[in-house]
Write a protein that holds these residues in place. Structure first.
Motif, PDB file in Angstrom:
ATOM      1  N   ARG A   1       0.812  -1.204   0.000  1.00  0.00           N
ATOM      2  CA  ARG A   1       0.000   0.000   0.000  1.00  0.00           C
ATOM      3  C   ARG A   1       0.851   1.261   0.000  1.00  0.00           C
ATOM      4  N   GLN A   2       1.908   1.255   0.786  1.00  0.00           N
ATOM      5  CA  GLN A   2       2.767   2.440   0.852  1.00  0.00           C
ATOM      6  C   GLN A   2       3.398   2.714  -0.516  1.00  0.00           C
ATOM      7  N   HIS A   3       3.726   1.653  -1.221  1.00  0.00           N
ATOM      8  CA  HIS A   3       4.291   1.811  -2.559  1.00  0.00           C
ATOM      9  C   HIS A   3       3.309   2.523  -3.482  1.00  0.00           C
ATOM     10  N   SER A   4       2.045   2.210  -3.367  1.00  0.00           N
ATOM     11  CA  SER A   4       1.023   2.862  -4.189  1.00  0.00           C
ATOM     12  C   SER A   4       0.916   4.348  -3.871  1.00  0.00           C
ATOM     13  N   VAL A   5       1.029   4.688  -2.597  1.00  0.00           N
ATOM     14  CA  VAL A   5       0.975   6.099  -2.200  1.00  0.00           C
ATOM     15  C   VAL A   5       2.178   6.848  -2.774  1.00  0.00           C
ATOM     16  N   LEU A   6       3.349   6.242  -2.699  1.00  0.00           N
ATOM     17  CA  LEU A   6       4.544   6.875  -3.255  1.00  0.00           C
ATOM     18  C   LEU A   6       4.423   7.043  -4.766  1.00  0.00           C
ATOM     19  N   ILE A  26      -5.344   5.753  -8.262  1.00  0.00           N
ATOM     20  CA  ILE A  26      -4.589   4.923  -7.314  1.00  0.00           C
ATOM     21  C   ILE A  26      -5.081   5.175  -5.898  1.00  0.00           C
ATOM     22  N   LEU A  27      -5.238   6.441  -5.544  1.00  0.00           N
ATOM     23  CA  LEU A  27      -5.672   6.782  -4.189  1.00  0.00           C
ATOM     24  C   LEU A  27      -7.116   6.364  -3.938  1.00  0.00           C
ATOM     25  N   ALA A  28      -7.961   6.473  -4.938  1.00  0.00           N
ATOM     26  CA  ALA A  28      -9.356   6.035  -4.790  1.00  0.00           C
ATOM     27  C   ALA A  28      -9.428   4.530  -4.535  1.00  0.00           C
ATOM     28  N   GLU A  29      -8.558   3.796  -5.189  1.00  0.00           N
ATOM     29  CA  GLU A  29      -8.508   2.348  -4.972  1.00  0.00           C
ATOM     30  C   GLU A  29      -8.083   2.025  -3.537  1.00  0.00           C
ATOM     31  N   LEU A  30      -7.112   2.783  -3.037  1.00  0.00           N
ATOM     32  CA  LEU A  30      -6.674   2.589  -1.649  1.00  0.00           C
ATOM     33  C   LEU A  30      -7.799   2.925  -0.675  1.00  0.00           C
ATOM     34  N   PHE A  31      -8.551   3.983  -0.961  1.00  0.00           N
ATOM     35  CA  PHE A  31      -9.676   4.368  -0.103  1.00  0.00           C
ATOM     36  C   PHE A  31     -10.750   3.293  -0.076  1.00  0.00           C
ATOM     37  N   SER A  32     -10.987   2.684  -1.217  1.00  0.00           N
ATOM     38  CA  SER A  32     -12.031   1.654  -1.257  1.00  0.00           C
ATOM     39  C   SER A  32     -11.652   0.461  -0.382  1.00  0.00           C
ATOM     40  N   ALA A  33     -10.351   0.222  -0.230  1.00  0.00           N
ATOM     41  CA  ALA A  33      -9.888  -0.877   0.612  1.00  0.00           C
ATOM     42  C   ALA A  33      -9.849  -0.492   2.093  1.00  0.00           C
ATOM     43  N   ASP A  34      -9.482   0.775   2.378  1.00  0.00           N
ATOM     44  CA  ASP A  34      -9.347   1.206   3.772  1.00  0.00           C
ATOM     45  C   ASP A  34      -9.493   2.719   3.850  1.00  0.00           C
ATOM     46  N   GLU A  35     -10.632   3.187   4.337  1.00  0.00           N
ATOM     47  CA  GLU A  35     -10.898   4.624   4.427  1.00  0.00           C
ATOM     48  C   GLU A  35     -10.093   5.312   5.523  1.00  0.00           C
ATOM     49  N   ALA A  36      -9.423   4.541   6.373  1.00  0.00           N
ATOM     50  CA  ALA A  36      -8.659   5.122   7.480  1.00  0.00           C
ATOM     51  C   ALA A  36      -7.154   5.009   7.252  1.00  0.00           C
ATOM     52  N   PRO A  39      -1.719   7.489   5.135  1.00  0.00           N
ATOM     53  CA  PRO A  39      -0.889   7.945   4.022  1.00  0.00           C
ATOM     54  C   PRO A  39      -1.706   8.285   2.771  1.00  0.00           C
ATOM     55  N   ALA A  40      -2.741   7.515   2.503  1.00  0.00           N
ATOM     56  CA  ALA A  40      -3.584   7.778   1.333  1.00  0.00           C
ATOM     57  C   ALA A  40      -4.417   9.051   1.536  1.00  0.00           C
ATOM     58  N   ILE A  41      -4.876   9.283   2.755  1.00  0.00           N
ATOM     59  CA  ILE A  41      -5.660  10.495   3.040  1.00  0.00           C
ATOM     60  C   ILE A  41      -4.783  11.734   2.859  1.00  0.00           C
ATOM     61  N   ALA A  42      -3.569  11.683   3.388  1.00  0.00           N
ATOM     62  CA  ALA A  42      -2.658  12.821   3.249  1.00  0.00           C
ATOM     63  C   ALA A  42      -2.298  13.057   1.780  1.00  0.00           C
ATOM     64  N   ALA A  43      -2.087  11.976   1.033  1.00  0.00           N
ATOM     65  CA  ALA A  43      -1.763  12.103  -0.388  1.00  0.00           C
ATOM     66  C   ALA A  43      -2.940  12.681  -1.166  1.00  0.00           C
ATOM     67  N   MET A  44      -4.148  12.228  -0.858  1.00  0.00           N
ATOM     68  CA  MET A  44      -5.329  12.744  -1.550  1.00  0.00           C
ATOM     69  C   MET A  44      -5.519  14.221  -1.240  1.00  0.00           C
ATOM     70  N   ALA A  45      -5.299  14.608  -0.007  1.00  0.00           N
ATOM     71  CA  ALA A  45      -5.403  16.024   0.361  1.00  0.00           C
ATOM     72  C   ALA A  45      -4.380  16.852  -0.401  1.00  0.00           C
ATOM     73  N   THR A  46      -3.176  16.326  -0.545  1.00  0.00           N
ATOM     74  CA  THR A  46      -2.146  17.010  -1.321  1.00  0.00           C
ATOM     75  C   THR A  46      -2.584  17.182  -2.766  1.00  0.00           C
ATOM     76  N   LEU A  47      -3.118  16.125  -3.339  1.00  0.00           N
ATOM     77  CA  LEU A  47      -3.592  16.171  -4.725  1.00  0.00           C
ATOM     78  C   LEU A  47      -4.703  17.208  -4.883  1.00  0.00           C
ATOM     79  N   LEU A  48      -5.618  17.226  -3.942  1.00  0.00           N
ATOM     80  CA  LEU A  48      -6.726  18.183  -4.008  1.00  0.00           C
ATOM     81  C   LEU A  48      -6.238  19.621  -3.853  1.00  0.00           C
ATOM     82  N   LEU A  49      -5.278  19.842  -2.971  1.00  0.00           N
ATOM     83  CA  LEU A  49      -4.718  21.187  -2.816  1.00  0.00           C
ATOM     84  C   LEU A  49      -3.994  21.628  -4.090  1.00  0.00           C
ATOM     85  N   LEU A  50      -3.261  20.716  -4.702  1.00  0.00           N
ATOM     86  CA  LEU A  50      -2.572  21.039  -5.949  1.00  0.00           C
ATOM     87  C   LEU A  50      -3.563  21.336  -7.073  1.00  0.00           C
TER      88      LEU A  50
END
Length: 104
Positions: A1-6, A26-36, A39-50
């Protein structure tokens, strides 16, 4: 999972719309597996801010701030708290920003 976030972060760096869409998938797939998964939440927030979607990013960061801190993902929690503090300062909500900095 961490590899996917990177991988998602690497795609974000490119700044191309196709790469951004792939990172989002990629991040949506991670969310579907685990909403908590912090690392994926922080990455998604970064993507949304960008992408200029500050409100959606703030919602993701608030979700992250409500989760119990996982020692393995502590850097992601700190990153999320500091991003939320920055968003709150931009909205002139300095009291919330200070609290987020203290939690970080």
């Amino acid at each position: 999972r961490q590899h996917s976030v990177l991988r998602a972060y690497a795609l974000m760096i490119r700044g191309q719309p196709s790469a951004t869409s792939e990172a989002q998938a990629i991040l949506a797939e991670l969310f579907s597996a685990d909403e908590a998964f912090a690392p994926a939440i922080a990455a998604m927030a970064t993507l949304l801010l960008l992408s200029g979607e500050t409100t959606k990013a703030k919602n993701q960061l608030k979700h992250l701030s409500r989760l119990p801190v996982d020692v393995e993902a502590s850097e992601d929690f700190v990153r999320g708290y500091l991003m939320l503090a920055d968003v709150q300062m931009e909205a002139s909500k300095n009291d919330i920003a200070i609290r987020m900095c203290q939690e970080a």
